[in-house]
Design a protein around this motif. Structure first.
Motif, short mmCIF file in Angstrom:
data_model
loop_
_atom_site.label_atom_id
_atom_site.label_comp_id
_atom_site.label_asym_id
_atom_site.label_seq_id
_atom_site.Cartn_x
_atom_site.Cartn_y
_atom_site.Cartn_z
N ASN A 178 102.30 35.61 53.00
CA ASN A 178 103.50 36.30 53.56
C ASN A 178 103.51 37.80 52.93
OD1 ASN A 178 104.34 34.56 55.44
ND2 ASN A 178 105.42 33.50 53.93
N GLY A 179 102.37 38.28 52.42
CA GLY A 179 102.44 39.61 52.06
C GLY A 179 102.47 39.67 50.51
N LEU A 181 91.47 42.37 42.56
CA LEU A 181 89.92 42.00 42.62
C LEU A 181 89.24 43.04 42.12
CD1 LEU A 181 90.37 41.73 46.71
CD2 LEU A 181 89.94 39.98 45.20
N ASP A 182 89.78 44.00 41.39
CA ASP A 182 88.75 44.84 41.03
C ASP A 182 88.37 44.33 39.39
OD1 ASP A 182 89.08 46.71 42.74
OD2 ASP A 182 90.96 48.06 41.86
N ASN A 183 87.15 44.30 39.56
CA ASN A 183 86.59 43.75 38.19
C ASN A 183 86.81 42.55 38.02
OD1 ASN A 183 85.71 46.52 37.48
ND2 ASN A 183 87.80 46.63 36.55
N ALA A 184 87.14 41.66 39.05
CA ALA A 184 87.52 40.48 38.77
C ALA A 184 86.14 39.61 38.72
CB ALA A 184 88.06 39.68 39.93
N ALA A 195 90.99 41.51 52.92
CA ALA A 195 91.96 42.74 53.23
C ALA A 195 93.38 42.16 53.25
CB ALA A 195 91.70 42.99 54.69
N ASP A 196 93.91 41.10 53.76
CA ASP A 196 95.30 40.57 53.57
C ASP A 196 95.75 40.33 52.07
OD1 ASP A 196 95.49 40.50 56.00
OD2 ASP A 196 95.18 38.16 56.13
N ILE A 231 86.23 34.35 45.08
CA ILE A 231 86.54 35.55 45.69
C ILE A 231 85.40 35.91 46.76
CG2 ILE A 231 88.16 36.31 44.18
CD1 ILE A 231 85.72 37.86 42.94
N SER A 232 84.03 35.44 46.11
CA SER A 232 83.02 35.98 47.17
C SER A 232 82.90 35.02 48.32
CB SER A 232 81.67 35.47 46.12
OG SER A 232 81.57 34.23 45.90
#
Length: 900
Positions: free
Chosen positions: A345-346, A248-251, A271-272, A262-263
């Protein structure tokens, strides 16, 4: 000759096992496969006959051990001693490269067990296949050919007379002796072995000749064995797990997660996804190795008097473990290139990344190609004496053992790609899909082409503008291990109450272990791609059954000649950096030991009690860094220990034997832990490295067992074991007051280093037995449960809670057959990259063997190993997060054995 027969499962074997081999023995030697009165050699020739012999030995036992013994034609399809030992209860092997190399015993990792040969030490060096633990004191059993061995004895609880150094168990390998065999004994074995995954085969064979004179006062034995195994192992590996947050960073805003921009993700979805793990460096690997071993074993025995035997032995092993490795992997860590991702599932099960735009520098993936020239040498020479004046038995030995091994040199060459790709992992299923198939060599660029050049200053000050493409380090991870040793043992018949024998003696050894690497880097300023070179494309069948999808396999790679030629042609600037000080250590150990032991017998009760005093002086040499200053430093330490031991046996009836044992034991730390590179930063008061102040691992071992001999050649045995371990070595960051060896100042540093203080207990039990059925059928079986209570949630390395072994057999006249099934449950393997908790999943092994005796002298045998083509699967904490997925293939062989 090269196969082994398991002659006892939970055997508790008597002390007099081959006095020539175990120089601390109380009295005359007696091998597990007894010789006939005329010296005609091993008289055990069948499965049931061998078991009858083992049961008789067990009933006269006065220590807790297990035993395997060589037979003229083996009954297990084993390539080395470790495979045979794995049939014993409480013993497991790791088969990362297809065959057993190291032993875990009674839930204790290989580094805390010990191997001796004929009762004396044997040096150990590895080929580099276990880079995470090359400094341990364990032995690579793949080097030891069964052809030269008479028997192997596993001491699970010690006696005071036995050498210290193991918490799990000590394995003593007893080699053949000429005075135990008939004059002009000849044994030979030759055959062909084929691996169905490698699609290659090779010859294995050996021979033995033994002579003695008519008076049986002089004997000479010589044996040679040759083994060649061809391994082609394809697999999947994950080098690093990151989280969805890193993606997610800088995506870019256009990136999607589970089909949503993502927005548009909700707080819960974000969070998941942020917590989900992603296989950011996902590799397709290929490893090819020719394991070629040549061994010589010799013995000369002199009997100048009826009560004196002198035995000189020599063991020479030469191993060629040259190997080629190719690994093609993704760079799935850059969030700015994220196009889309799926998770559940993580786990991030799939993510797509864009490629590098034309004209820009950068990379989205890498291809590593390596050729390692690896040689292993082991030379062991010993002179033993066995003198029995009236009322005494005096034995001992002196000798020298040396081993060396490592990569010398290692050719390293890597490439980059700028393609976009999709990758992901979900349990045993992984996907790698490049923009172009991985078989396209034009998409794999030189580092200079992909990344551009940079200013380089060599160690000697020379300047260059280019990019590193690899290197040729020499003596890379190169180990030299050697020892001089000598011991003397005395046994006196006494009559003091219940005590009937007094044993005492001493041992001295001078041991040295060192590790070196000489660093080298090769650079280029030329543009080229893999298409310009001598490349190859892997066989797609290598990845069958590995759960791979996408066009990432098969892929282009390079073999030995291509790697060397490319480094020579395009490597136009070389920096020889000399000794890699961070990889250097030199440890000198001087060990003095003395013991006293009394054997007792009173009615149905017998056993022994005694103690061993051990003094270990250690000199650790390593480099320490403070700021920009690096100096060689030396640290000296002496440790003294007293190790008591008690063994008690009670004959509860004609068919029941009860046994109990308790002993204090110790195992010494790994060499790199004692003398690892020390780096101190006075500005941050932090540092890391080895710890020359480490104390030995300590444990109190308890053992209880019961044996029921309910019918001829049949028994049922149960054993309970407990290991209370202290001083366990683990890595911690602690505030430690140290004197900086560079500045001489004493300050408190936050040091990350191995420390004592860990505690662990291992509790377990074993059930084992053998029985004859009907019509020539019989069955052997063993089950072991082991559990550890530790300060770490991972448990102890290499400890499987459940191990089961079942071996039904058939024997009728000249025809014999056996099937062997072995399963061990999952176990913690190590802390991997980024402190990943790596586990090895449950593993099964199914082997089979049939043999037919053409006549009294010649027998033909066919074997099949790993019939289930089992997958070797490792994962990071969660079974859904793989770190390694390999298959080593089935192995089929046919051989002819001669006995004259």
């Amino acid at each position: 000759m090269r196969r082994f027969l398991l002659i006892a499962t939970t055997a508790m074997v008597a002390m007099p096992i081959a006095a020539q081999a175990q120089t601390a023995a109380e009295g005359p030697g007696e091998t597990a496969s007894s010789s006939s009165g005329d010296g005609s050699g091993i008289v055990v020739t069948g499965i049931r006959a061998s078991l009858r012999n083992a049961i008789e030995i067990k009933r006269n036992a006065n220590s807790i051990v297990d035993v395997i013994s060589a037979e003229d034609v083996g009954k297990f399809p084993d390539s080395n001693v470790a495979e045979s030992l794995s049939r014993l209860p409480g013993i497991t092997v790791d088969r990362q490269f297809g065959e057993g190399e190291q032993l875990s015993i009674a839930g204790v990792e290989p580094a805390l067990n010990r191997l001796t040969i004929d009762g004396h030490s044997v040096a150990s060096a590895d080929w580099g296949g276990n880079p995470s633990d090359r400094s341990s004191r364990s032995f690579n059993y793949s080097l030891l050919s069964p052809a030269i061995i008479s028997q192997a004895v596993v001491y699970k609880t010690p006696e005071a007379r036995l050498q210290e150094g193991a918490i799990g168990a000590t394995v003593d390998v007893v080699t053949r002796k000429p005075l135990d065999l008939a004059a002009n004994t000849i044994r030979f074995n030759g055959g062909y072995e084929y691996n169905d995954r490698a699609k290659r085969g090779s010859f294995r064979g050996g021979g033995l000749y033994s002579w003695k004179n008519a008076d049986e006062t002089i004997g000479i034995l010589a044996a040679v064995n040759y083994d060649k195994e061809q391994l082609s192992r394809a697999g999947v590996a994950v080098y690093w797990y990151r989280t969805g947050q890193a993606l997610l960073d800088n995506a870019p805003a256009t990136a999607t997660v589970n089909g949503k921009p993502i927005s548009a993700l909700s707080a819960t979805e974000r969070a998941d996804f942020s917590d989900a793990r992603f296989a950011s460096f996902l590799a397709r690997e290929f490893f090819k190795q020719d394991r070629e071993r040549l061994g010589f074993n010799g013995a000369i025995q002199l009997k100048p008097a009826d009560n004196l035997v002198l035995t000189a032995t020599g063991l020479v092993i030469r191993g060629n473990y040259d190997n080629v490795s190719n690994s093609m992997y993704t760079y799935g860590y850059e969030g700015s290139r994220l196009v889309s991702a799926k998770y559940g599932n993580g786990l991030v099960t799939e993510a797509t990344f864009s490629g590098i735009p034309a004209g820009q520098t950068g990379a989205t993936g890498q291809l590593d190609t390596l050729y390692r020239r690896t040689r292993i040498k082991n030379d062991t020479y010993s002179l033993a004496y066995d003198w029995k004046p009236e009322g005494w038995a005096i034995t001992g030995n002196v000798g020298y053992t040396r081993a060396s091994g490592g990569k010398d040199p290692e050719y390293l060459l890597d490439f980059r790609t700028q393609q976009g790709f999709t990758s992901g992992a979900n349990g045993r299923n992984t996907i790698v899909n490049w923009d172009r198939p991985a078989t396209d060599p034009t998409k794999w660029l030189s580092n200079y082409t992909a990344l551009g050049g940079e200013n380089v200053t060599a160690t000697d000050g020379r300047k260059f503008f280019g990019r590193q493409i690899g290197g040729i380090p020499t003596q890379s991870g190169f180990t030299v291990d050697k020892e001089w040793y000598g011991e003397a043992n005395f046994v006196r018949d006494i009559n003091v109450g219940p005590f009937n024998k007094l044993l005492f003696g001493g041992r001295y050894s001078s041991h040295q272990n060192s590790n070196t690497t000489y660093s080298n880097a090769i650079f280029t300023n030329q543009n080229f791609t893999l298409a310009d070179l001598d490349y190859n494309v892997l066989n797609s069948g290598l990845y069958n059954g590995l759960g791979t999808s996408g066009n990432g396999a098969p892929y282009v790679g390079m073999d030995k000649d291509g790697i060397i030629a490319t480094l020579k042609k395009y490597g136009n600037f070389t920096d020889d950096r000399g000794l890699s000080k961070g990889d250097y250590w030199l440890v000198n150990e001087r060990i003095k030991a003395a013991y006293i032991q009394a054997n007792f017998e009173s009615g149905k009760l017998r056993g022994n009690i005694g103690g061993r005093f051990v003094s270990t002086s250690v000199e650790s040499n390593f480099y320490a860094q403070s700021g920009s200053t690096v100096n060689l430093v030396q640290y000296n330490k002496t440790d003294n220990r007293f190790l008591p031991a008690l063994n008690v046996i009670y004959d509860a009836g004609q068919s029941v034997v009860l046994r109990g044992a308790v002993a204090k034991v110790m195992a010494r730390p790994r060499y790199s832990d004692l003398a690892g590179y020390l780096s101190l930063d006075d500005s941050t008061l932090s540092g890391g490295g080895g710890n020359p102040d480490l104390k030995p691992y300590l444990a109190t071992n308890f053992g209880l067992s019961a044996e029921w001999y309910f019918a001829p050649s049949s028994f049922l045995s149960g054993e309970v074991f407990y290991r209370d371990i202290s001083n366990y070595v683990g890595n911690e960051t602690l505030d430690t007051t140290l004197t900086n060896p560079i500045t001489g100042q004493t300050r408190t540093y936050a040091i990350s280093r191995p420390v004592n203080g860990g505690k662990a207990t291992v509790t377990g039990f074993s059930l084992s037995g053998n029985t004859n059925l009907i019509w020539g059928f019989g069955i052997q079986a063993a089950y072991t449960f082991a559990d550890a209570d530790t300060q770490a949630s991972t448990g102890l390395p290499f400890l499987s809670r459940n191990t089961i072994q079942i071996s039904p057999y058939y024997e009728n006249g000249p025809f014999q057959a056996r099937v062997s099934y072995n399963r061990r449950s999952k176990y913690f393997y190590r802390f991997g990259r980024q402190q990943s908790q790596d586990y090895t999943d449950a593993y099964r092994q199914l082997d089979a063997q049939i043999s037919f005796a053409i006549n009294d002298h010649v027998q033909v045998t066919a074997t099949a190993s790993n019939l289930l083509d089992e997958t070797y699967y490792q994962y990071s904490s969660d079974p859904k997060a793989p770190t390694s997925v390999y298959k080593n293939g089935r192995v089929f062989s046919a051989s002819v054995t001669g006995r004259f």
